[in-house]
Design an enzyme around this catalytic site. Sequence first.
Site, PDB file in Angstrom:
ATOM      1  N   ALA A 138       0.834  -1.201   0.000  1.00 36.27           N
ATOM      2  CA  ALA A 138       0.000   0.000   0.000  1.00 36.27           C
ATOM      3  C   ALA A 138       0.869   1.252   0.000  1.00 36.27           C
ATOM      4  CB  ALA A 138      -0.910  -0.004   1.225  1.00 36.27           C
ATOM      5  N   ALA A 139       0.599   2.145  -0.951  1.00 39.33           N
ATOM      6  CA  ALA A 139       1.344   3.400  -1.024  1.00 39.33           C
ATOM      7  C   ALA A 139       0.761   4.277  -2.130  1.00 39.33           C
ATOM      8  CB  ALA A 139       2.823   3.152  -1.313  1.00 39.33           C
TER       9      ALA A 139
ATOM     10  N   TYR B 262       7.995  11.183  -3.108  1.00 42.34           N
ATOM     11  CA  TYR B 262       7.680   9.765  -3.181  1.00 42.34           C
ATOM     12  C   TYR B 262       8.904   8.922  -2.796  1.00 42.34           C
ATOM     13  CZ  TYR B 262       7.168   5.131  -5.168  1.00 42.34           C
ATOM     14  OH  TYR B 262       7.178   3.761  -5.342  1.00 42.34           O
TER      15      TYR B 262
ATOM     16  N   LYS C 127       9.471   6.428   0.581  1.00 39.38           N
ATOM     17  CA  LYS C 127       9.811   5.002   0.552  1.00 39.38           C
ATOM     18  C   LYS C 127      11.079   4.732   1.357  1.00 39.38           C
ATOM     19  CE  LYS C 127       7.601   2.451  -1.247  1.00 39.38           C
ATOM     20  NZ  LYS C 127       6.346   1.820  -0.778  1.00 39.38           N
TER      21      LYS C 127
ATOM     22  N   ASN D 177      11.108  -0.345 -12.386  1.00 41.27           N
ATOM     23  CA  ASN D 177       9.860   0.045 -13.064  1.00 41.27           C
ATOM     24  C   ASN D 177       9.013  -1.181 -13.376  1.00 41.27           C
ATOM     25  OD1 ASN D 177      11.992   2.237 -13.643  1.00 41.27           O
ATOM     26  ND2 ASN D 177      10.050   3.240 -14.127  1.00 41.27           N
TER      27      ASN D 177
ATOM     28  N   ARG E 150      15.217   3.324 -18.335  1.00 40.02           N
ATOM     29  CA  ARG E 150      14.612   2.708 -17.165  1.00 40.02           C
ATOM     30  C   ARG E 150      14.802   1.194 -17.239  1.00 40.02           C
ATOM     31  NH1 ARG E 150      14.795   7.232 -16.119  1.00 40.02           N
ATOM     32  NH2 ARG E 150      13.192   8.650 -15.291  1.00 40.02           N
TER      33      ARG E 150
ATOM     34  N   ARG F 228       9.712  16.407 -16.729  1.00 40.88           N
ATOM     35  CA  ARG F 228       8.978  16.629 -15.486  1.00 40.88           C
ATOM     36  C   ARG F 228       9.921  16.744 -14.298  1.00 40.88           C
ATOM     37  NH1 ARG F 228       4.853  11.662 -15.927  1.00 40.88           N
ATOM     38  NH2 ARG F 228       6.896  10.656 -16.071  1.00 40.88           N
TER      39      ARG F 228
END
Length: 302
Positions: A72-73, A138, A142, A167, A204, A264
């Site tokens: 859950a996050a 984020y 974590k 990823n 990635r 971004r």
Amino acid sequence: MRVLITGGAGFIGHNLAIGLAEKGFDTVALDSLERSTEFAIGRLKQYGISIVKGNAKAISDCRGFDVVIHAAAYVSVPESMNRPLDYLENNVISTARVAHECGRVGARLIYLSSAAVYGNPVKLPIPEDHPINPQSPYGLSKYLGELVIRHFGEVYGLRYVILRLFNVYGPGQNPAYAGVIASFIERTLRSEPLVIYGDGEQTRDFIYVGDVAEIVLRIIEEDLFDNNTYNVGTGKPTSINELARMVMEVLGKKDLEVIHERERPGDIRHSYADISKLRSRINIDPTPLDVGLRKTLNEIIA
């Protein structure tokens, strides 16, 4: 064996639940259902997996479960840049609550962390002892979760393993919060232009969610709760431009327009995993990206 998965109706959580249920585990999915999808919930019901509505931040008792997988996050880097306090409160407090309860009742814990804890790498591939320098709230959330778990391991005797996921992709990602693969597939299916942030040469490490489920299964079956941290990826970099071409090819739409927009905030330039530490414990054979894309598509359109 009974397994509780927090965030069990989310993308990764529900795929783990299905993978464990297929192996005969008594699996329960705990989820607030805030960001779950009908697709994920439907798959859980199809496999007869119990869904309990509840927030991991308020979990009060893990008794009766042998293993808890904390998935859950909130998981969006761009959203975390705009809502840092929400990410810290949700992700860190829920991790502290789950870890404390596991330590209290003797349940073993698998914590799904993220490669976002590393930030911009100073060397590639990225090993577990790489400097920690998260570039987003984020990633910070974590890593703070990791610190909490390590502390509870020392103070409360918690047995755990931390998995730093790179990823992850596969069926059931929520388009509103998902990564680039889900976005590319969704837009390609609608014959819309693919949007790439930046020049597309950033790389990635894309790992199929079924591989993550297999690793989790092996950890549980072989009791590899060694209070250690492992990268989970393929060890192979793929550029976003290459990914776009691959998605269009797999879906048979090679001539779609590709639009490049401004990079971004919080995005990392290059990232891929050194998985030698994990391989020293588990014999893994990551799914090739084109094969994983086809598997994902088959589940989506089935």
